[in-house]
Scaffold this motif. Structure first.
Motif, mmCIF file in Angstrom:
data_model
loop_
_atom_site.group_PDB
_atom_site.id
_atom_site.type_symbol
_atom_site.label_atom_id
_atom_site.label_comp_id
_atom_site.label_asym_id
_atom_site.label_seq_id
_atom_site.Cartn_x
_atom_site.Cartn_y
_atom_site.Cartn_z
ATOM 1 N N MET A 39 -0.953 10.803 6.853
ATOM 2 C CA MET A 39 -1.455 9.817 7.852
ATOM 3 C C MET A 39 -2.622 8.903 7.012
ATOM 4 N N THR A 40 -2.451 7.686 7.211
ATOM 5 C CA THR A 40 -3.487 6.871 6.646
ATOM 6 C C THR A 40 -3.900 5.913 7.612
ATOM 7 N N THR A 41 -5.138 5.609 7.909
ATOM 8 C CA THR A 41 -5.756 4.737 8.892
ATOM 9 C C THR A 41 -6.523 3.541 8.225
ATOM 10 N N TYR A 42 -6.128 2.427 8.479
ATOM 11 C CA TYR A 42 -6.846 1.320 7.713
ATOM 12 C C TYR A 42 -7.489 0.483 8.679
ATOM 13 N N GLU A 43 -8.725 0.054 8.197
ATOM 14 C CA GLU A 43 -9.700 -0.632 8.989
ATOM 15 C C GLU A 43 -9.450 -2.173 8.624
ATOM 16 N N LEU A 44 -9.146 -3.027 9.626
ATOM 17 C CA LEU A 44 -8.317 -4.324 9.313
ATOM 18 C C LEU A 44 -9.756 -5.384 9.222
ATOM 19 N N ASN A 45 -10.448 -5.193 8.134
ATOM 20 C CA ASN A 45 -11.748 -5.938 8.179
ATOM 21 C C ASN A 45 -11.822 -6.929 7.051
ATOM 22 N N GLY A 46 -10.805 -7.050 6.481
ATOM 23 C CA GLY A 46 -10.800 -8.025 5.213
ATOM 24 C C GLY A 46 -9.336 -8.577 4.898
ATOM 25 N N ASP A 47 -9.346 -9.439 3.748
ATOM 26 C CA ASP A 47 -7.938 -9.749 3.467
ATOM 27 C C ASP A 47 -7.141 -8.865 2.473
ATOM 28 N N TYR A 48 -6.038 -9.270 2.530
ATOM 29 C CA TYR A 48 -5.056 -8.277 1.843
ATOM 30 C C TYR A 48 -5.314 -8.459 0.120
ATOM 31 N N THR A 49 -5.241 -7.412 -0.582
ATOM 32 C CA THR A 49 -5.418 -7.682 -1.914
ATOM 33 C C THR A 49 -4.446 -6.630 -2.388
ATOM 34 N N PRO A 50 -3.746 -6.835 -3.718
ATOM 35 C CA PRO A 50 -3.014 -5.587 -4.096
ATOM 36 C C PRO A 50 -3.723 -4.506 -4.564
ATOM 37 N N GLU A 51 -4.897 -4.599 -4.755
ATOM 38 C CA GLU A 51 -5.788 -3.379 -5.359
ATOM 39 C C GLU A 51 -5.997 -2.710 -4.181
ATOM 40 N N ARG A 52 -6.254 -3.197 -3.172
ATOM 41 C CA ARG A 52 -6.586 -2.528 -1.649
ATOM 42 C C ARG A 52 -5.199 -1.908 -1.220
ATOM 43 N N GLY A 53 -4.041 -2.752 -1.160
ATOM 44 C CA GLY A 53 -3.097 -2.374 -0.549
ATOM 45 C C GLY A 53 -2.595 -2.427 1.008
ATOM 46 N N PHE A 54 -3.782 -3.191 1.541
ATOM 47 C CA PHE A 54 -3.499 -3.474 2.919
ATOM 48 C C PHE A 54 -4.553 -4.497 3.291
ATOM 49 N N LEU A 76 -5.515 -8.477 6.010
ATOM 50 C CA LEU A 76 -4.944 -9.434 6.615
ATOM 51 C C LEU A 76 -4.284 -10.402 5.854
ATOM 52 N N ILE A 77 -3.193 -11.040 6.187
ATOM 53 C CA ILE A 77 -2.775 -12.288 5.371
ATOM 54 C C ILE A 77 -3.281 -13.747 6.074
ATOM 55 N N THR A 78 -3.989 -14.198 5.335
ATOM 56 C CA THR A 78 -4.725 -15.271 5.912
ATOM 57 C C THR A 78 -4.392 -16.634 5.098
ATOM 58 N N ASP A 79 -4.859 -17.810 5.478
ATOM 59 C CA ASP A 79 -4.673 -19.183 4.879
ATOM 60 C C ASP A 79 -5.307 -18.871 3.525
ATOM 61 N N SER A 122 -2.470 -13.288 13.912
ATOM 62 C CA SER A 122 -2.990 -12.577 12.815
ATOM 63 C C SER A 122 -1.931 -11.762 12.081
ATOM 64 N N LEU A 123 -1.985 -11.721 10.890
ATOM 65 C CA LEU A 123 -0.825 -11.199 10.176
ATOM 66 C C LEU A 123 -1.338 -9.890 9.381
ATOM 67 N N VAL A 124 -0.924 -8.901 9.502
ATOM 68 C CA VAL A 124 -1.436 -7.613 8.676
ATOM 69 C C VAL A 124 -0.275 -7.004 7.658
ATOM 70 N N ARG A 125 -0.498 -6.717 6.531
ATOM 71 C CA ARG A 125 0.275 -6.184 5.537
ATOM 72 C C ARG A 125 -0.095 -4.799 5.156
ATOM 73 N N VAL A 126 0.653 -3.707 4.978
ATOM 74 C CA VAL A 126 0.258 -2.534 4.431
ATOM 75 C C VAL A 126 1.377 -2.128 3.402
ATOM 76 N N ASP A 127 1.028 -1.871 2.305
ATOM 77 C CA ASP A 127 1.993 -1.521 1.106
ATOM 78 C C ASP A 127 2.268 0.066 1.439
ATOM 79 N N VAL A 128 3.773 0.149 1.212
ATOM 80 C CA VAL A 128 4.253 1.687 1.378
ATOM 81 C C VAL A 128 5.010 2.006 0.178
#
Length: 570
Positions: A1-16, A18-21, A62-68
């Protein structure tokens, strides 16, 4: 189980994140809308710029991405916090932002989305939650199961590889705060869906309004099932029982389904246009083949009869254009001992009860086959109730089959209550978004005539542009006011071949169009198929279907349908 705080834009390095403009502009998350939670901006939308009259009002999701790490079902817990206005320090519930006064969205009072309303979509825009933010300011928690699998996006020809799950939160005062993702329990079943445009997850543009986007019932089915079961909808617009297989949509289903899963199958709308897919011939054989293949894989097939169209005869009686195909499905189900959800009969009964005019607000503006999000939510509820009715006491061919089919009935819920039709849905003559689609008049008859290649296409669009802030009228207004009289706007047309385009760069690149708009003209950007008409660059011609469309809608757009000029793009 992994919890992600959604306080920033998505980057491939983070792997999770927000998808923003900003991430879109940097091409961090490329691909079609369906790979980005099923949402994309309107061509004219610019983040941070004030809303302009005439643009389609709505809410920015508000769009969220989480890599799996792999395909499969994932248990998702999403915490949604509340936005606050300038007086947030007071902690008063009254600090909720008034959407009607928010310049980012325009006046959304006619969208049916109130200041506390929240919608949550998962994957390629499947509705998993509809509710309200608490008055006391507390967050809400949404628990659901999301399937991650490859799929062929809308209008694409190749399989999209998917290694992430997506969530979209729609609400003026709602924001995703954190999300927990973990593999779902091993025995979690998945409901796979095969079908056409009346079933599909249709991408939406934002600013979003529920009645402005096309939607099939499969996209809303998760809202009527509990959160312990996943739905993976591979239905796409224009598909038949043959092309679902031949165009690659079936392959990812077969690749990822597991024994104990379910396969819902609904075709017919497009099959009836193909002579080789007659109800008791090719159509029957193709459905029969899906049944056999599912059973061989340990998957449980369920047939669904076609959603009824809102079509009527001149004498006011209902015109059942899909009777033969619905009847064939019922007989095939009986022959193969497969459950049949008779959506055709249920939806037709509703249409007959409502009548033509009262039923129209459930459908997308100007359409008698395809619904918007609210209409699709209602149809999904109808499908869910059929699942409960048919499967709760189903007697299978053996004990395991009986138990598995009945188990699906146990996942049906009461949904999230009624979703009233928003005021905008009752404005039947409104322009459809910014882009107003036209179809070949032969297709609008909904006949069973043989399908002709190029007869209809998602690329055939007419985009109507009118001046903004010039003092002569607003976009979409009936006409220009001149000396107290209503005068139709002069029309200029620019033709092009291909997908719908962003109008602003086109106008900037063509000073003559900018000058026409400044003079109070309307401009129509019309996409067409190259095989429709052989163009002479010295004398461009509007395709007949587009010309008929302009004439038929001249009063609605307030235009003179005889163009002053016709040009070719490129």
């Amino acid at each position: 189980m992994t919890t992600y705080e959604l306080n920033g834009d998505y980057t491939p390095e983070r792997g999770f994140g927000l998808i923003t403009d900003a991430t879109r502009a940097a091409n961090v998350t490329p691909g079609p809308a369906q790979l980005n939670a099923g949402f994309e901006p309107q061509p004219w939308y610019r983040a941070g710029e004030p809303f302009r009259a005439g643009q389609s009002s709505g809410v920015i999701p508000s769009l969220v991405r989480v890599d799996v790490p792999m395909h499969g079902d994932y248990a998702v817990t999403l915490t949604i916090a509340q936005n606050r206005g300038d007086r947030a320090a007071s902690g008063a519930a009254a600090d909720i932002v008034d959407p009607a006064a928010d310049a980012r969205y325009g006046d959304i009072s006619d969208t049916g989305l109130a200041d506390r309303d929240v919608l949550v979509f998962a994957g390629p825009r499947q509705l998993v939650f509809k509710g309200e933010l608490p008055v006391n300011g507390d967050p809400i928690v949404v628990e659901t199961t999301v399937n991650v699998s490859d799929f062929v996006p809308r209008s694409a020809t190749e399989l999209a590889r998917v290694n992430h799950l997506m969530l979209a939160v729609v609400g003026v005062n709602a924001r995703p705060a954190r999300v927990t993702v973990e593999p779902a329990p091993t025995l979690t079943p998945t409901v796979w869906i095969a079908g056409d445009s009346t079933v599909t997850n249709e991408p939406a543009q934002y600013p979003y309004a529920p009645s402005d986007t096309y939607c099939g019932w499969g996209a809303c089915l998760p809202a009527w099932l509990d959160g312990s079961i996943a739905v993976s909808n591979h239905a796409r617009s224009g598909l038949t029982s043959v092309t679902f297989r031949s165009e690659g949509h079936y392959a990812p289903v077969q690749s990822d389904w597991r024994p104990g899963d379910y396969l819902l199958i609904q075709f017919g709308h497009n099959d009836q246009k193909r002579p080789e897919l007659d109800a008791r011939g090719g159509y029957w054989r193709e459905l029969d083949r899906y049944i056999s293949e599912a059973r061989e894989a340990g998957v449980y097939p369920i047939l669904v009869t076609s959603l009824a169209r809102n079509t009527w005869n001149a004498d006011g009686s209902y015109n059942d254009l899909l009777h033969d195909w619905a009847s064939a499905v019922i007989d095939l189900g009986r022959e193969r001992q497969v459950p049949v959800l008779d959506l055709h009969a249920r939806s037709m009964a509703l249409l007959k009860d409502l009548g033509d005019e009262s039923a129209r607000p459930m459908f997308h503006a100007g359409d008698r086959t395809h619904m918007h999000d609210v209409g699709a939510y209602r149809m999904a509820g109808m499908v869910a109730r059929e699942i409960a009715r048919v499967l709760a006491h189903w007697e299978g061919r053996n004990a395991a089959e009986t138990q598995t089919y009945r188990a699906l009935a146990g996942h049906v819920t009461a949904g999230f209550g009624d979703w009233p039709l928003p005021p905008r849905a009752h404005d039947l003559d409104r322009p459809q978004l910014v882009v107003d689609q036209y179809l070949n008049p032969l297709y609008l008859k909904y006949t069973a005539e043989p399908y002709i290649t190029g007869d209809i296409s998602p690329f055939r669009k007419a985009m109507m542009l009118t001046p903004v802030g010039d003092g002569t009228g607003e976009p979409g207004s009936a006409a220009v006011e001149c000396a107290g009289k209503s005068v139709a706007r002069p029309l200029d047309v620019l033709l092009y071949v291909g997908r719908a385009i962003d109008p602003e760069p086109v106008v900037k690149a063509h000073p003559e169009l900018a000058g026409a708009l400044a003079a109070g003209h309307a401009v129509a950007l019309i996409a067409y198929l190259a095989e429709e008409i052989e163009q002479d660059p010295s004398a461009p011609a509007i395709p007949p279907a587009a010309l008929d469309y302009l004439r038929a809608n001249a009063a609605r757009f307030g235009i003179n349908p005889i163009p002053l000029s016709v040009g070719l793009l490129g």
